[in-house]
Design an enzyme around this catalytic site. Structure first.
Site, PDB file in Angstrom:
ATOM      1  N   TRP A  43       0.875  -1.102  -0.177  1.00  0.00           N
ATOM      2  CA  TRP A  43       0.038   0.087   0.049  1.00  0.00           C
ATOM      3  C   TRP A  43       0.819   1.165  -0.113  1.00  0.00           C
ATOM      4  CZ3 TRP A  43      -4.818   2.118  -0.135  1.00  0.00           C
ATOM      5  CH2 TRP A  43      -4.855   3.436   0.471  1.00  0.00           C
ATOM      6  N   ASP A  46       0.417   9.112   0.744  1.00  0.00           N
ATOM      7  CA  ASP A  46       0.874  10.524   0.530  1.00  0.00           C
ATOM      8  C   ASP A  46       2.567  10.364   0.080  1.00  0.00           C
ATOM      9  OD1 ASP A  46      -1.488  10.940   1.872  1.00  0.00           O
ATOM     10  OD2 ASP A  46      -0.693  11.745   3.558  1.00  0.00           O
ATOM     11  N   SER A 103       3.547  11.221   7.604  1.00  0.00           N
ATOM     12  CA  SER A 103       3.991  12.099   6.473  1.00  0.00           C
ATOM     13  C   SER A 103       4.888  13.160   7.181  1.00  0.00           C
ATOM     14  CB  SER A 103       3.221  12.943   5.857  1.00  0.00           C
ATOM     15  OG  SER A 103       1.983  12.038   5.018  1.00  0.00           O
ATOM     16  N   GLU A 225      -4.278  18.546   6.364  1.00  0.00           N
ATOM     17  CA  GLU A 225      -3.139  17.601   6.181  1.00  0.00           C
ATOM     18  C   GLU A 225      -2.137  18.214   5.118  1.00  0.00           C
ATOM     19  OE1 GLU A 225      -4.658  13.244   7.313  1.00  0.00           O
ATOM     20  OE2 GLU A 225      -5.147  13.980   5.268  1.00  0.00           O
ATOM     21  N   TRP A 308      -9.526   9.061  -0.724  1.00  0.00           N
ATOM     22  CA  TRP A 308      -9.545   8.393   0.487  1.00  0.00           C
ATOM     23  C   TRP A 308     -11.092   7.586   0.563  1.00  0.00           C
ATOM     24  CZ3 TRP A 308      -6.320   5.847   3.395  1.00  0.00           C
ATOM     25  CH2 TRP A 308      -5.227   6.553   3.571  1.00  0.00           C
TER      26      TRP A 308
END
Length: 488
Positions: A43, A46, A103, A225, A308
């Site tokens: 998977w 970002d 991130s 974010e 998402w």
């Protein structure tokens, strides 16, 4: 009538990625992209830690190597010398007792301000305690450091982590760090709930709160974010600061998306001078951030090419997700308003050879028996108001892109596999064009995606598609478009 030149390019050579499996097996996987970076397996979400050093672009990214759905986050790693050919590298950062590795960003500490060594590559990332976060507890995210003295090959986590604890916020993440020369210190933009908080530091280890920025002019858009902050110069010499913010929900076409603000930053406080704009109106463009230290002061951006709402359900295996093509951002203005333009930064001419050209096309224009799995399509019109472009195959699957009533639309209801999520084709995707006619179009098509730039990059839409068979027919119609330009 349509413009005098329509060009259709097909990439004839496969995208060069370092893959452990033979190339024919690697690229025979259903929907494995040729033109976009994707992980070998597992998977990905970002992009983070984007940085350039000593001739190499480094792409780090959120990675779960043991599953094709989101889970314990690592930093995956890939490198490129040209933004065109990417090589897989070993995992850079793995979870530890302090938490998962969320991130962040990376910088080159050329003057050894952190004390790790001159020209250390320093990663600034979020530690995330997922169990406590899911339980609704606060103080579950903090910022840590890691450094590399061999150009990103191996990493050492700083023994004094975390370097920045939160003060009670549940969402306290995604540090974007850069050197602010006028203040002679590092600046960090950090996503904290529904705002961006700015910190400063002399050494990357001790951080001081400077200010907070939020948007009081718009309705809530989900958690904020992956911020980014940088300065760009307009063609007339005007300099503006750009603050990128990524939002977890309620983007124009549903789910997650990327906005930006134009304004001023004095080293302490960001002040927006106009309302925010969306950087891309497609549903599959999120967590867009830029490379630090890029040559020639270019501002180069990559984004996660998914949403998402359905990212964990798309029909790919043994990996999930790809990145957008790298794009160069430029500042432009009109009637006192500033905006970003985008252009593809990868050298697409290396990947495509001219298949079709017409200087006097007759409408409708249709070409059959094409292989549109790897294609670059460019054409120009003159203030068209009713463009209609259809890409389809013999199974009846089709992707329709069209213009109507001052807006641009993408319809993927019949584009191929759509039943993996009701959110994928719930609506026809649309983008306002502020009353502008359409003047030029550039599409880059890969096996499971289309990136669209309109009017020399002023407008952008990015979408995933999953046709069971490759699109093989290209059809273009317009009753009102007239023009003579040639797009080189």
């Amino acid at each position: 009538m349509l413009a005098r030149c329509v060009l259709l390019f097909l990439a004839l050579a496969s995208w060069a990625q370092a893959a452990p499996a033979p190339a024919n097996a690697y690229y025979s996987e259903a929907y494995r992209p040729w033109l976009h970076y994707s992980p070998n397996k597992g998977w990905m979400n970002d992009p983070n830690g984007l940085v350039y050093y000593n001739g190499t672009y480094h792409l780090f990214y959120q990675y779960h190597p043991n599953s094709t759905v989101w889970g314990p986050m690592h930093w995956g790693h890939a490198t490129s010398n040209d933004l065109t050919h990417w090589s897989h590298q070993p995992v850079a950062l793995s979870p530890d007792q302090k938490g998962w590795i969320f991130s962040g960003s990376a910088v080159i500490d050329k003057d050894n301000r952190a004390g790790f060594g001159a020209n250390a590559m320093v990663a600034v990332f979020t530690y995330h305690n997922d169990a406590l976060w899911k339980a609704g507890q606060k103080n579950t995210e903090s910022q840590g450091l890691a450094y590399s003295m061999d150009e990103g090959k191996t990493w050492t986590k700083y023994a004094g982590n975390p370097v920045l604890n939160n003060s009670g916020e549940q969402d306290f993440r995604d540090p974007k760090v850069f050197w602010h020369e006028p203040m002679k210190r590092w600046t960090m933009a950090l996503a904290t709930g529904n705002q961006i908080t700015f910190f400063s530091s002399k050494d990357l280890k001790q951080w001081q709160h400077e200010s907070d920025f939020t948007d009081e002019t718009s309705a809530p858009l989900g958690v904020w974010e992956c911020p980014d902050l940088f300065k760009l110069r307009n063609h007339d010499g005007t300099e503006k600061w750009v603050l990128i913010v990524n939002h977890g929900d309620k983007a124009p076409n549903g789910g997650s998306g990327t906005r930006y603000f134009i304004g001023q930053f004095d080293g302490q406080r960001f002040i927006a001078e106009q309302d925010a704009r969306w950087l891309d109106y497609g549903p599959d463009f999120y967590a867009g951030v830029t490379f630090e230290n890029a040559p020639d002061n270019r501002r180069l951006l990559m984004a996660w090419m998914s949403n998402w709402q359905y990212a964990q359900k798309v029909p790919t295996h043994p990996w999930r997700s790809a990145m957008t093509l790298p794009r160069e951002l430029r500042l432009d203005s009109e009637n006192g308003q500033y905006f970003l333009k985008q252009q593809f930064a990868a050298n697409l001419s290396e990947l495509a050879s001219l298949q079709y050209r017409s200087k006097t096309p007759k409408l409708p224009l249709q070409r059959n028996d094409l292989d549109l799995r790897r294609a670059r399509i460019r054409f120009s019109v003159n203030n068209a108001q009713d463009l209609n472009l259809v890409l389809k195959n013999d199974r009846g699957e089709q992707l329709r892109l069209y213009q109507k009533d001052g807006r641009f639309f993408i319809d993927r209801h019949l584009s191929g596999q759509t039943d993996f999520s009701p959110d994928f084709s719930r609506k026809t995707l649309e983008m306002p064009m502020n009353g502008e006619g359409l003047n030029d179009v550039e599409l880059v098509m890969d096996r499971a995606s289309v990136e669209v730039l309109l009017n020399r990059g002023r407008y952008s839409m990015t979408v995933q598609v999953f046709p069971v068979e490759a699109y093989s027919t290209f059809r273009l119609e317009s009753a009102s478009g007239t023009g003579v330009r040639y797009l080189s």
